[in-house]
Design an enzyme around this catalytic site. Structure first.
Site, short mmCIF file in Angstrom:
data_model
loop_
_atom_site.label_atom_id
_atom_site.label_comp_id
_atom_site.label_asym_id
_atom_site.label_seq_id
_atom_site.Cartn_x
_atom_site.Cartn_y
_atom_site.Cartn_z
N CYS A 159 77.88 94.15 38.38
CA CYS A 159 78.53 94.78 37.47
C CYS A 159 79.74 95.00 37.90
CB CYS A 159 77.62 96.11 37.20
SG CYS A 159 77.34 97.15 38.58
N ARG A 161 81.29 92.53 40.06
CA ARG A 161 82.06 91.31 40.37
C ARG A 161 81.36 90.07 39.59
NH1 ARG A 161 83.12 91.92 45.36
NH2 ARG A 161 82.10 93.91 45.70
N SER A 218 81.97 97.24 48.15
CA SER A 218 81.26 97.60 46.89
C SER A 218 82.09 98.76 46.50
CB SER A 218 79.86 98.03 47.11
OG SER A 218 79.06 96.88 47.53
N GLY A 224 73.24 99.82 48.97
CA GLY A 224 72.35 98.91 49.34
C GLY A 224 71.79 97.70 48.15
N GLN A 225 72.22 98.12 47.18
CA GLN A 225 71.64 96.99 45.84
C GLN A 225 72.34 95.92 45.83
OE1 GLN A 225 72.00 98.54 41.94
NE2 GLN A 225 70.83 97.13 40.92
N GLY A 300 67.18 100.52 28.96
CA GLY A 300 67.12 99.68 29.96
C GLY A 300 66.21 100.15 31.22
N ALA A 301 65.11 99.35 31.18
CA ALA A 301 64.22 99.87 32.63
C ALA A 301 64.45 98.89 33.55
CB ALA A 301 62.96 99.90 31.87
N MET A 304 68.85 98.35 37.59
CA MET A 304 69.76 99.39 37.43
C MET A 304 69.03 100.73 36.69
SD MET A 304 72.60 98.51 38.85
CE MET A 304 73.89 99.04 38.13
N GLY A 305 68.20 100.39 35.58
CA GLY A 305 67.82 101.68 34.80
C GLY A 305 66.79 102.29 35.57
#
Length: 559
Positions: A159, A161, A218, A224-225, A300-301, A304-305
């Site tokens: 989301c 880059r 970031s 950490g994602q 959205g699950a 990210m969701g």
């Protein structure tokens, strides 16, 4: 008799190994080189000759531009026009161009290039046009490696880059080809791309990826994602042609950097992710500053969701509706977050659920908007106490159409609007990041040493093959003189003797062709040893390496 022939083998191997066909201190001219090598292996065709026979009869049959072919190493001597000798004293401009191209492509080292857009350089409107779903990454690698000057490739699309990393035969031409490809797939004109893109070479590109994996580049410092997303690049690239040794090694080293930074520093403690920043932003915009009475919808699950849902629960939200394509992921979240009322609804009921929600979080991989201006305009007013329905869209491409923000009944935020939350605790995390730079520099030095040491691999292979050809030929000659009465045991003993001598003689040079990466001085010595062996034994490593690269490109083009 057997002993005398064994002595002959030893003397021959020692003489040829210790007295190579070319002197290190006075490199011969090309003609002298041919004459010098003839005495050692007259019956053995040179690597160039073998390669000429394996190629198609003319360069016009190749499936990539003729200008890329190093003409001196690929064309046979018979193909040179008779008037070339006369013209040699005064070469034409075309001949000069061909010569320079051959030199460039046989002597220029491959470069690692990082090129793309990120949250620091380009707005979300542009980034979403280049966003590449994970399922398409293997095809993108294939498309990039089909370009004339690209050997290896990888894509990192999140989301925040869309960055492409390639190994290019030529820096300038590689950048040109990748930029043209990016413009073609996104519809963004090249001049507009160039205004916003990052462009990094070699060590700078490596350092940047390491910073990305460590969470230092970031939107939320230390999040950490992104490390999980870098891991996904490696997982997706496994077995994909074009995700080869240098690029896979680069990303694997980046993963090690990310792990070290998170293990050995406190940069991740107290830091927020994009998902948690989205929840914090929504909380700041609520009049009551609480999710207790808010009607929340999460669309959205996925990864990210799921994080959004977890952060909502952490902030006191005990009931929410989750819209997703299937119920499986929602059930898994329910099982993990017991005591929270999570209601599943299929995607077909999204607008009905939106009509009953005050706050809507969107985080799907949809390539087209889920909420348009027209359908949001038709939604009823929000519950009492809230003037406008709040949309927090952390998807790339965006799930909420930009025009929705023009409505008086809606308030829309996207990933670029999270700076307000991030700035609150950025200073503290910057202090924690100081330790991470030292780790990155250590890992950068290791990777550069490993990458540069790869240059010696063709030399190692050709040097060992050179010694093996001589050993095998001399052993065959010895056995033929001994007649047919040589027993199997004696043959095996002679073979073991010859192999043992060669291996022991090669042991020293091989050790000096391997770099342990401990310091730059040892690396310089390794590269100098490589060049010395190339000159002494006429291994033609640079040219043979280019030949191999051309074979690979031909093979890909023919598939």
């Amino acid at each position: 008799m057997l002993l005398s022939y064994c002595n002959q083998i030893i003397n021959i191997i020692l003489r040829i190994t210790l007295h190579p066909p070319h002197s290190f201190f006075s490199p011969p001219t090309p003609m002298a080189a041919v004459a010098g090598s003839a005495s050692a292996s007259a019956s053995l065709p040179s690597s160039s000759a073998r390669f000429r026979r394996s190629l198609p009869p003319s360069p016009s049959q190749l499936s990539f531009p003729r200008s890329r072919i190093p003409t001196r190493s690929l064309l046979s001597d018979n193909s040179i026009p008779q008037n070339a000798v006369v013209a040699a004293s005064k070469p034409s401009p075309l001949q000069l161009l061909k010569t320079s191209a051959a030199d460039r492509y046989t002597k220029e080292k491959s470069s690692i290039i990082g090129i793309g857009l990120n949250i620091h350089t380009a707005p979300v409107e542009m980034r979403e046009k280049l966003a590449i779903p994970e399922a398409q990454w293997p095809q993108v690698i294939a498309d990039l490696c089909a370009l004339n000057h690209i050997e290896e490739a990888a894509v990192l699309s999140t989301c925040n880059r869309m960055e492409i990393y390639v190994v290019a035969l030529s820096q300038h031409r590689g950048v040109k080809e990748v930029t043209e490809w990016m413009s073609k797939v996104s519809g963004v004109p090249i001049p507009e791309l160039c205004k916003h893109q990052i462009l990094l070479y070699n060590k700078d590109a490596t350092r940047h990826l390491f910073e990305v994996a460590a969470g230092l580049d970031s939107l939320v410092l230390g999040e950490g994602q992104i490390l999980a997303q870098v891991k996904q690049v490696v997982k997706t690239g496994q077995g994909v042609p074009g995700f080869d040794r240098k690029i896979s090694g680069l990303f694997k080293q980046a993963i090690s950097v990310g792990k070290r930074v998170r293990t050995e520093t406190n940069i991740s403690s107290g830091s927020v992710s994009v998902s948690s920043a989205a929840v914090e932003l929504a909380l700041m915009k609520l009049s009551e500053s609480s999710f207790a009475n808010a009607r929340v919808l999460v669309v959205g699950a996925g990864k990210m969701g799921k994080l959004v849902i977890k952060h909502l629960v952490a902030k006191g939200c005990r009931r929410m509706v989750v819209v997703n394509r299937t119920e499986e992921k929602v059930n898994a979240i329910r099982h993990e977050l017991k005591g929270v009322d999570i209601v599943f609804r299929p995607l077909s009921e999204m607008l009905e659920c939106a009509a009953e929600a005050d706050i809507i979080f969107t985080s799907t991989a949809s390539e087209s908007p889920l909420f348009s201006k027209e359908n949001v305009q038709m939604l009823p007013s929000v519950s009492q106490g809230e003037r406008r329905r709040l949309f927090v869209d952390i998807s790339i491409p965006r799930n909420v159409e930009p025009g929705v923000s023009d409505l008086d009944t809606a308030l829309v935020y996207n990933v670029d609007d999270l700076q307000e939350v991030v700035a609150a605790n950025k200073e503290d995390r910057l202090q924690k990041a100081a330790e991470a730079w030292g780790i990155i520099q250590e890992e950068l030095n290791k990777f550069e040493a490993w990458k540069d040491s790869l240059e010696t691999v063709p030399t190692i292979k050709k040097f060992r093959a050179y010694a093996e050809r001589i050993r095998a030929a001399e052993m065959e000659k010895c056995l033929s003189k001994m007649g047919n009465d040589v027993s199997k045991e004696h043959k095996e003993a002679i073979y073991a003797l010859s192999m043992g001598i060669v291996n022991k003689l090669l042991s020293g040079p091989m050790q000096h062709l391997r770099c342990d990466g401990n310091n730059n001085h040892s690396l310089d010595e390794v590269l100098e040893n490589m060049r010395a062996l190339n000159r002494m034994y006429d291994l033609e490593t640079e040219i043979s390496l280019m030949e191999e690269k051309i074979r690979v490109k031909m093979g890909r083009a023919q598939k």
